[in-house]
Design a protein around this motif. Structure first.
Motif, PDB file in Angstrom:
ATOM      1  N   GLY A 154      29.458  57.741 -55.580  1.00  0.00           N
ATOM      2  CA  GLY A 154      29.545  56.651 -54.512  1.00  0.00           C
ATOM      3  C   GLY A 154      28.599  55.424 -54.838  1.00  0.00           C
ATOM      4  O   GLY A 154      27.247  55.722 -54.943  1.00  0.00           O
ATOM      5  N   ARG A 155      29.004  54.222 -54.928  1.00  0.00           N
ATOM      6  CA  ARG A 155      27.858  53.242 -55.106  1.00  0.00           C
ATOM      7  C   ARG A 155      27.552  52.474 -53.924  1.00  0.00           C
ATOM      8  O   ARG A 155      26.753  51.521 -54.112  1.00  0.00           O
ATOM      9  N   GLY A 156      27.929  53.130 -52.530  1.00  0.00           N
ATOM     10  CA  GLY A 156      27.253  52.580 -51.557  1.00  0.00           C
ATOM     11  C   GLY A 156      25.709  52.735 -51.272  1.00  0.00           C
ATOM     12  O   GLY A 156      25.203  52.111 -50.262  1.00  0.00           O
ATOM     13  N   LYS A 165      34.501  64.187 -52.971  1.00  0.00           N
ATOM     14  CA  LYS A 165      35.012  63.387 -51.365  1.00  0.00           C
ATOM     15  C   LYS A 165      36.562  63.200 -51.601  1.00  0.00           C
ATOM     16  O   LYS A 165      36.917  63.797 -50.470  1.00  0.00           O
ATOM     17  N   ASN A 182      33.963  50.172 -47.521  1.00  0.00           N
ATOM     18  CA  ASN A 182      32.785  49.891 -46.708  1.00  0.00           C
ATOM     19  C   ASN A 182      32.566  48.605 -47.538  1.00  0.00           C
ATOM     20  O   ASN A 182      31.910  48.709 -48.734  1.00  0.00           O
ATOM     21  N   GLU A 185      27.859  45.698 -46.883  1.00  0.00           N
ATOM     22  CA  GLU A 185      26.707  45.077 -47.693  1.00  0.00           C
ATOM     23  C   GLU A 185      25.724  44.446 -46.949  1.00  0.00           C
ATOM     24  O   GLU A 185      25.395  43.386 -47.386  1.00  0.00           O
ATOM     25  N   GLY A 186      24.898  45.364 -46.302  1.00  0.00           N
ATOM     26  CA  GLY A 186      23.994  44.842 -45.617  1.00  0.00           C
ATOM     27  C   GLY A 186      22.537  44.916 -46.130  1.00  0.00           C
ATOM     28  O   GLY A 186      21.395  44.440 -45.895  1.00  0.00           O
ATOM     29  N   GLY A 273      26.872  49.835 -41.524  1.00  0.00           N
ATOM     30  CA  GLY A 273      27.279  50.072 -42.944  1.00  0.00           C
ATOM     31  C   GLY A 273      27.396  51.570 -43.053  1.00  0.00           C
ATOM     32  O   GLY A 273      27.686  51.954 -44.003  1.00  0.00           O
ATOM     33  N   GLU A 274      26.587  52.234 -42.187  1.00  0.00           N
ATOM     34  CA  GLU A 274      26.475  53.383 -42.211  1.00  0.00           C
ATOM     35  C   GLU A 274      27.871  54.060 -42.062  1.00  0.00           C
ATOM     36  O   GLU A 274      28.634  53.606 -41.120  1.00  0.00           O
ATOM     37  N   GLU A 275      28.294  55.164 -42.525  1.00  0.00           N
ATOM     38  CA  GLU A 275      29.817  55.310 -42.479  1.00  0.00           C
ATOM     39  C   GLU A 275      30.438  55.640 -41.319  1.00  0.00           C
ATOM     40  O   GLU A 275      31.432  55.194 -40.818  1.00  0.00           O
ATOM     41  N   VAL A 308      35.937  57.366 -47.302  1.00  0.00           N
ATOM     42  CA  VAL A 308      35.217  56.176 -46.810  1.00  0.00           C
ATOM     43  C   VAL A 308      34.349  55.747 -48.072  1.00  0.00           C
ATOM     44  O   VAL A 308      33.784  56.723 -48.883  1.00  0.00           O
ATOM     45  N   ASN A 309      34.662  54.912 -48.644  1.00  0.00           N
ATOM     46  CA  ASN A 309      34.026  54.416 -50.095  1.00  0.00           C
ATOM     47  C   ASN A 309      33.503  52.958 -50.117  1.00  0.00           C
ATOM     48  O   ASN A 309      34.151  52.100 -49.659  1.00  0.00           O
ATOM     49  N   ASN A 310      32.577  52.823 -50.779  1.00  0.00           N
ATOM     50  CA  ASN A 310      32.022  51.458 -51.112  1.00  0.00           C
ATOM     51  C   ASN A 310      32.889  50.611 -51.825  1.00  0.00           C
ATOM     52  O   ASN A 310      33.845  51.057 -52.570  1.00  0.00           O
ATOM     53  N   THR A 313      32.795  51.410 -55.744  1.00  0.00           N
ATOM     54  CA  THR A 313      33.328  52.493 -56.032  1.00  0.00           C
ATOM     55  C   THR A 313      34.598  52.824 -56.216  1.00  0.00           C
ATOM     56  O   THR A 313      35.148  53.172 -57.451  1.00  0.00           O
TER      57      THR A 313
HETATM   58  C1  LIG Z   1      21.884  52.299 -42.595  1.00  0.00           C
HETATM   59  C2  LIG Z   1      22.878  52.566 -43.545  1.00  0.00           C
HETATM   60  C3  LIG Z   1      23.527  51.654 -44.047  1.00  0.00           C
HETATM   61  C4  LIG Z   1      24.522  51.447 -44.829  1.00  0.00           C
HETATM   62  N1  LIG Z   1      25.136  50.331 -45.396  1.00  0.00           N
HETATM   63  C5  LIG Z   1      26.087  50.589 -46.249  1.00  0.00           C
HETATM   64  C6  LIG Z   1      26.770  49.442 -46.666  1.00  0.00           C
HETATM   65  O1  LIG Z   1      26.665  48.188 -46.128  1.00  0.00           O
HETATM   66  N2  LIG Z   1      27.668  49.529 -47.567  1.00  0.00           N
HETATM   67  C7  LIG Z   1      27.868  50.867 -47.898  1.00  0.00           C
HETATM   68  O2  LIG Z   1      28.990  50.899 -48.857  1.00  0.00           O
HETATM   69  N3  LIG Z   1      27.117  51.767 -47.814  1.00  0.00           N
HETATM   70  C8  LIG Z   1      26.621  51.936 -46.952  1.00  0.00           C
HETATM   71  N4  LIG Z   1      25.778  52.968 -46.498  1.00  0.00           N
HETATM   72  C9  LIG Z   1      26.201  54.233 -46.931  1.00  0.00           C
HETATM   73  C10 LIG Z   1      27.557  54.849 -46.300  1.00  0.00           C
HETATM   74  O3  LIG Z   1      27.045  55.569 -45.123  1.00  0.00           O
HETATM   75  C11 LIG Z   1      28.365  55.750 -46.946  1.00  0.00           C
HETATM   76  O4  LIG Z   1      27.584  56.891 -47.878  1.00  0.00           O
HETATM   77  C12 LIG Z   1      29.113  54.763 -48.036  1.00  0.00           C
HETATM   78  O5  LIG Z   1      29.930  53.897 -47.621  1.00  0.00           O
HETATM   79  C13 LIG Z   1      30.042  55.949 -48.856  1.00  0.00           C
HETATM   80  O6  LIG Z   1      30.840  55.153 -49.800  1.00  0.00           O
HETATM   81  P1  LIG Z   1      30.585  55.729 -51.464  1.00  0.00           P
HETATM   82  O7  LIG Z   1      30.421  57.133 -51.498  1.00  0.00           O
HETATM   83  O8  LIG Z   1      31.642  54.930 -52.298  1.00  0.00           O
HETATM   84  O9  LIG Z   1      29.157  55.279 -51.762  1.00  0.00           O
HETATM   85  C14 LIG Z   1      24.835  53.062 -45.527  1.00  0.00           C
HETATM   86  C15 LIG Z   1      24.116  53.934 -44.841  1.00  0.00           C
HETATM   87  C16 LIG Z   1      23.200  53.941 -44.216  1.00  0.00           C
HETATM   88  C17 LIG Z   1      22.286  54.845 -43.759  1.00  0.00           C
END
Ligand SMILES: Cc1cc2nc3c(=O)[nH]c(=O)nc-3n(C[C@H](O)[C@H](O)[C@H](O)COP(=O)(O)O)c2cc1C
Ligand code: SF4
Length: 532
Positions: A154-156, A165, A182, A185-186, A273-275, A308-310, A313
């Motif tokens: 995951g690139r998030g 997943k 997701n 992108e904060g 942004g947290e999933e 849930v994916n970025n 990803t």
């Molecule tokens: C406080 C916080 C903010 C986050 N913000 C983002 C975000 O803006 N974009 C994102 O893709 N993941 C964000 N994440 C991670 C996500 O919870 C989650 O791991 C992710 O979306 C999973 O996708 P991935 O497996 O493709 O990475 C954040 C996590 C935390 C704890």
């Protein structure tokens, strides 16, 4: 010059903020005035932000670049005969020969900058939907195997293996499953999601389609931050274009498969942004973190299994399917397979997006691509991975850019944002900023984060004010332990990373004398670089 000449001017947020629309209008108006036949195309950005607006002209089948072009340069470009590749101080030569681009491993971003973002025909002509067609041929089991074999993580931020997943969602019995993208992108210094959605939105749609086939979902959501109006506009139009051309909706591509996507806007909360907070927000509730378990893959959106994916990803998947997992897995280093779109920001000479296979060093990224600081001064600190990432001192610049090497060095790659600071930065102020950011953005559900971050700001203020420094530094350590051990999510759990790294690597910034310069005795902060 004979016939129609194709000219590209990006329609992308950074380019627009630097006057790309005015440049495009100037090119059209001058072309009309000089009776020249110009086909002006609005592409996405190649990611070379420091060269924006980057104007390209197609000469002899090759794209030649000029940049950065201001509206005032347009007349002189025409005078120099740029439509036939004429020399001009802004001429950069063939686009693909610019080292910043040539030395990348473009995978996810290979079409970004190349095509008109909303042209389904151009997308198709450049390999678009090949991955989806392969996915339909492979079926769910075959897709899951390919994604697992590719090693995609995951690139998030968390770097969790995508194939595992998806397998969890696929295995969860349910009448309804979802794909939730997701795009919040904060993280500070990040913009790859935005660039992809503005420059090549069908790649994300295709990635979501493939995910849907893999897990058995019929509905997808994209959660986009509201601060991205252009991405919203482009992606909405891309959804309509995909529906009109039969790539979204019922019986897609005649394959008897149904899938559609809704676009939702966030409201400016980092923690959304947290999933799990994102899922709450998607359900129309306040963006509070959910307890885990259950994992979203088992009980996610509206209680149904959800992948849930970025953005990045998902957008990496079509090419993995099209070219085969082995090609992707051959890129990168160790368990960090494939490429990551790093984003260079902060005090950097050549800011922009660099997609490269994992394994090269942070120094190479910042110096070879970024050209060092914008100010020309020494690099003092680099924050990788957003506001929860550690501050690395210059001594750690040779850390390889891969997930494990970064964790070993006390940092994290996260979403690949890199923010550079020069030798004027005050790291005590940066530590304070990290705590303050957490205090402002905390969802408030757990005490270590909600109260701890507020107390953290106060303790750092006392350290800066030279009030009982040794005791307050010890208290800060204790507080960080409490936040790491007791927070419900990474917001409170990782805020200590930037704080502790600032104290560890830049102790002199916490030891400066406190200045009281004003006649009334009111205080000002110590100047950066002043030490006892
Ligand atoms: C406080 C916080 C903010 C986050 N913000 C983002 C975000 O803006 N974009 C994102 O893709 N993941 C964000 N994440 C991670 C996500 O919870 C989650 O791991 C992710 O979306 C999973 O996708 P991935 O497996 O493709 O990475 C954040 C996590 C935390 C704890
Ligand atoms: S750590 Fe912060 S953001 Fe996360 S649940 Fe606790 S209060 Fe909310």
């Amino acid at each position: 010059m004979a016939g129609t000449v194709t000219v590209f001017v990006p329609r992308e947020t950074a380019a627009l903020s630097l006057g790309a629309d005015e440049v495009a209008a100037g090119i059209v108006a001058t072309g009309i005035a000089r009776r020249l036949d110009i086909d002006l195309k609005r592409n996405g950005s190649w990611g070379m932000s420091w060269l924006e607006p980057l104007v390209e002209v197609v000469v002899g089948g090759e794209r030649l670049a000029y940049g950065p072009v201001a509206a005032d340069d347009v007349a002189s470009l025409f005078d120099a005969g740029f439509l036939s590749g004429g020399d001009h101080p802004l001429k950069l030569g063939p686009t693909f020969a610019i080292p910043y681009l040539r030395n990348q491993d473009r995978w996810t971003f290979r079409r970004c900058g190349l095509i008109e973002p909303l042209s389904v025909a151009e997308y198709r002509a450049n390999g678009g939907f090949d991955g989806f067609e392969k996915a339909l041929h492979l079926g769910a089991g075959g897709i899951l195997q390919e994604v697992k074999d590719s090693g995609l993580r995951g690139r998030g931020g968390a770097g969790f293996p995508t194939g595992i997943k998806w397998q969890t969602v696929a295995d969860a019995p349910a009448d309804q499953k979802y794909i939730a993208c997701n795009a919040d992108e904060g993280d500070s210094g990040t913009f790859s999601d935005r660039m992809l959605m503005e420059g090549d939105p069908f790649t994300l749609i295709e990635g979501m389609l493939i995910a849907a086939v893999a897990v058995g979902a019929s509905k997808g959501y994209v959660y986009l931050r509201s601060e991205y109006p252009l991405a919203r506009s482009v992606f909405s139009k891309a959804l309509s274009a995909a529906r009109e051309s039969g790539w979204l909706g019922s019986n897609i591509n005649g394959a008897g498969f149904d899938f559609d996507i809704d676009l939702h806007l966030g409201a400016g909360s980092y923690v959304c942004g947290e999933e799990t907070a994102m899922l709450e927000s998607l359900e129309g509730k306040a963006g509070l973190i959910r307890y885990k378990p259950p994992l979203p893959a088992i009980e996610g959106l509206f209680g149904k299994p959800t992948a849930v994916n970025n953005v990045i990803t998902l957008a990496s998947v079509p090419e993995i399917l099209a070219r085969g997992s082995a090609v992707y897995a051959a890129l990168g280093k160790g368990r960090s397979k494939g490429t990551l779109a790093f984003q260079l920001a902060g005090n950097i000479r050549r800011g922009g997006l660099v997609e490269k296979a994992f394994g090269f060093t942070l120094r190479e990224l910042i110096e070879d691509w970024g050209g060092g600081t914008f100010s020309g001064r020494e690099i003092r600190a680099v924050q990788v991975g957003g506001p929860l990432g550690s501050y690395f001192p210059a001594e750690l610049l040779d850390t390889p850019l891969d997930y494990e090497a970064f964790v070993q060095a006390g940092g994290m790659i996260g979403h690949g944002g890199v923010v550079v600071f020069d030798d004027r930065v005050d790291m005590a102020e940066q530590a304070r900023f990290a705590m303050e950011f957490c205090a402002i953005e905390s969802c408030g559900k757990c005490t270590p984060c909600r109260i701890g971050s507020v107390r953290g700001v106060e303790v750092i203020d006392r350290i800066i004010a030279n009030e009982d420094r040794a005791a307050n530094l010890a208290l800060l350590e204790d507080l960080c332990d409490t936040m790491v051990d007791g927070s419900l999510c990474a917001m409170g759990g990782m805020t200590p990373f930037p704080v502790r790294s600032a104290v560890k690597y830049f102790p002199t910034d916490f030891e400066k004398p406190f200045e009281t310069d004003f006649a009334d005795g009111s205080a000002v902060q110590p100047k950066a670089g002043v030490s006892q």
